[in-house]
Design a protein around this motif. Structure first.
Motif, PDB file in Angstrom:
ATOM      1  N   SER A  35       0.693  -1.308  -0.148  1.00  0.00           N
ATOM      2  CA  SER A  35       0.138  -0.018  -0.063  1.00  0.00           C
ATOM      3  C   SER A  35       0.961   1.215   0.064  1.00  0.00           C
ATOM      4  O   SER A  35       0.508   2.248  -0.614  1.00  0.00           O
ATOM      5  CB  SER A  35      -0.991   0.088   1.243  1.00  0.00           C
ATOM      6  OG  SER A  35      -1.933  -0.929   1.247  1.00  0.00           O
ATOM      7  N   SER A  36       1.943   1.321   0.779  1.00  0.00           N
ATOM      8  CA  SER A  36       2.840   2.580   0.853  1.00  0.00           C
ATOM      9  C   SER A  36       3.441   2.636  -0.536  1.00  0.00           C
ATOM     10  O   SER A  36       3.576   3.837  -1.011  1.00  0.00           O
ATOM     11  CB  SER A  36       3.618   2.538   2.155  1.00  0.00           C
ATOM     12  OG  SER A  36       4.368   1.187   1.805  1.00  0.00           O
ATOM     13  N   GLU A  39       1.160   4.141  -2.935  1.00  0.00           N
ATOM     14  CA  GLU A  39       0.757   5.637  -2.542  1.00  0.00           C
ATOM     15  C   GLU A  39       2.077   6.646  -3.267  1.00  0.00           C
ATOM     16  O   GLU A  39       1.831   7.354  -3.942  1.00  0.00           O
ATOM     17  CB  GLU A  39       0.666   5.912  -1.304  1.00  0.00           C
ATOM     18  CG  GLU A  39      -0.544   5.313  -0.512  1.00  0.00           C
ATOM     19  CD  GLU A  39      -1.988   5.779  -1.344  1.00  0.00           C
ATOM     20  OE1 GLU A  39      -2.113   6.704  -1.851  1.00  0.00           O
ATOM     21  OE2 GLU A  39      -3.034   5.137  -1.168  1.00  0.00           O
ATOM     22  N   ALA A 236       9.383   3.883   5.695  1.00  0.00           N
ATOM     23  CA  ALA A 236       8.712   4.713   4.831  1.00  0.00           C
ATOM     24  C   ALA A 236       9.741   4.767   3.497  1.00  0.00           C
ATOM     25  O   ALA A 236       9.116   5.219   2.429  1.00  0.00           O
ATOM     26  CB  ALA A 236       8.460   6.094   5.101  1.00  0.00           C
ATOM     27  N   ALA A 239       9.285   2.456   0.205  1.00  0.00           N
ATOM     28  CA  ALA A 239       8.198   2.751  -0.678  1.00  0.00           C
ATOM     29  C   ALA A 239       8.510   4.107  -1.431  1.00  0.00           C
ATOM     30  O   ALA A 239       8.315   4.135  -2.697  1.00  0.00           O
ATOM     31  CB  ALA A 239       6.762   3.029   0.247  1.00  0.00           C
ATOM     32  N   CYS A 264       3.644  13.878  -0.934  1.00  0.00           N
ATOM     33  CA  CYS A 264       2.955  12.686  -0.370  1.00  0.00           C
ATOM     34  C   CYS A 264       2.749  12.796   1.167  1.00  0.00           C
ATOM     35  O   CYS A 264       3.118  13.421   2.120  1.00  0.00           O
ATOM     36  CB  CYS A 264       3.963  11.495  -0.315  1.00  0.00           C
ATOM     37  SG  CYS A 264       4.127  10.677  -2.030  1.00  0.00           S
TER      38      CYS A 264
END
Length: 265
Positions: A35-36, A39, A236, A239, A264
């Motif tokens: 998911s990250s 995005e 993070a 991603a 983001c």
């Protein structure tokens, strides 16, 4: 029985829409980080292209077709709601509509065959494999079976496609040989095509609340600083690297990609 009928209808409508509009498709799978990554990719590519990504965690045989058809909410048990979805799908196929240039599709695997089903529905130009670890053991039992399922995102790619892989995951890299596509790796370790270094949490002006995460990305001898506002965890960064890697193979340079990542959430 009704669910199987629903799946067939959704598959055919989504397939028809893809045949008509021919968007580039980016597929993302892995035990963690899907998911990250989705995005971050949407953030980077959205700076230049018209993109659409899965709504929330719509990443299965129902959710992916709904994303392709542009539906942000599943009708659940509503018959009228499903009829509305079907009519929308038919409208996409029969009429001329604005449609995204790029679809960013998170693809989940709860049981064997799920990734194969999804890549047959939506063959990818870019396949992203984030990580392989024990997950959904009820159906897969062993790590080997999980790896066999996840690597479908790479093995189905054509020669003119791109395989984006986590260099820090040994199980991901063990499956690099299954694809004919061009490989792009990312991670923290020496040898990754896009490598993150010099990670720091930046304090706000008052020094109480962290302002975000700062790091450098090395790619083909170039070094570009990246700042992720509001982020404080090193988790993070993979991603963000996926977003930058996808941007590079899509014609967005590192500087542009790094600037897009600042937006983001």
């Amino acid at each position: 029985m009704l669910q199987n009928i629903l799946k067939v209808i959704l598959y055919k409508l989504a397939k028809g829409a893809l045949r008509k509009y021919h968007p580039d498709i980016i597929g993302i799978t892995g035990s963690i980080g899907k998911s990250s990554a989705k995005e971050a990719i949407a953030c980077v590519l959205g700076s230049r292209f018209l993109v659409r990504a899965n709504y929330k965690n719509y990443n299965n045989e129902i959710g992916v077709p709904l994303t392709i058809l542009g539906c942000t909410k599943s009708p659940g048990r509503s018959l009228i709601g499903w009829l509305s979805v079907f009519l929308k799908g038919l409208g996409l196929i029969w009429l001329k509509n604005d449609y995204p240039e790029i679809l960013i599709l998170e693809m989940g695997a709860d049981k064997p065959g799920d990734i194969r089903y999804l890549v047959e529905l939506a063959p990818c130009k870019i396949g992203v494999l984030t990580f392989i670890s024990l997950a959904h053991t009820e159906f897969f039992k062993t790590l080997k079976r999980i790896a066999e399922e996840k690597r479908m995102i790479l093995s189905h790619l054509k020669k003119d496609g791109f395989a984006i892989m986590n260099f820090d995951s040994p199980l991901v890299m063990e499956n690099a040989g299954v694809t004919k596509a061009e490989k792009v790796t990312y991670g923290f370790r020496e040898g990754a095509d896009l490598r993150a270094t010099d990670v720091n949490v930046i304090a706000s002006e008052g020094g109480i609340v962290p302002a975000g995460l700062n790091f450098k990305v090395i790619h083909k001898g170039n070094i570009v600083p990246v700042f992720l506002p509001g982020f404080v965890s090193k988790s993070a960064i993979p991603a963000a690297l996926v977003g930058l890697a996808t941007g590079i193979v899509s014609g967005i340079n590192l500087v542009e990609g790094a600037e897009a990542l600042r937006k983001c959430e």
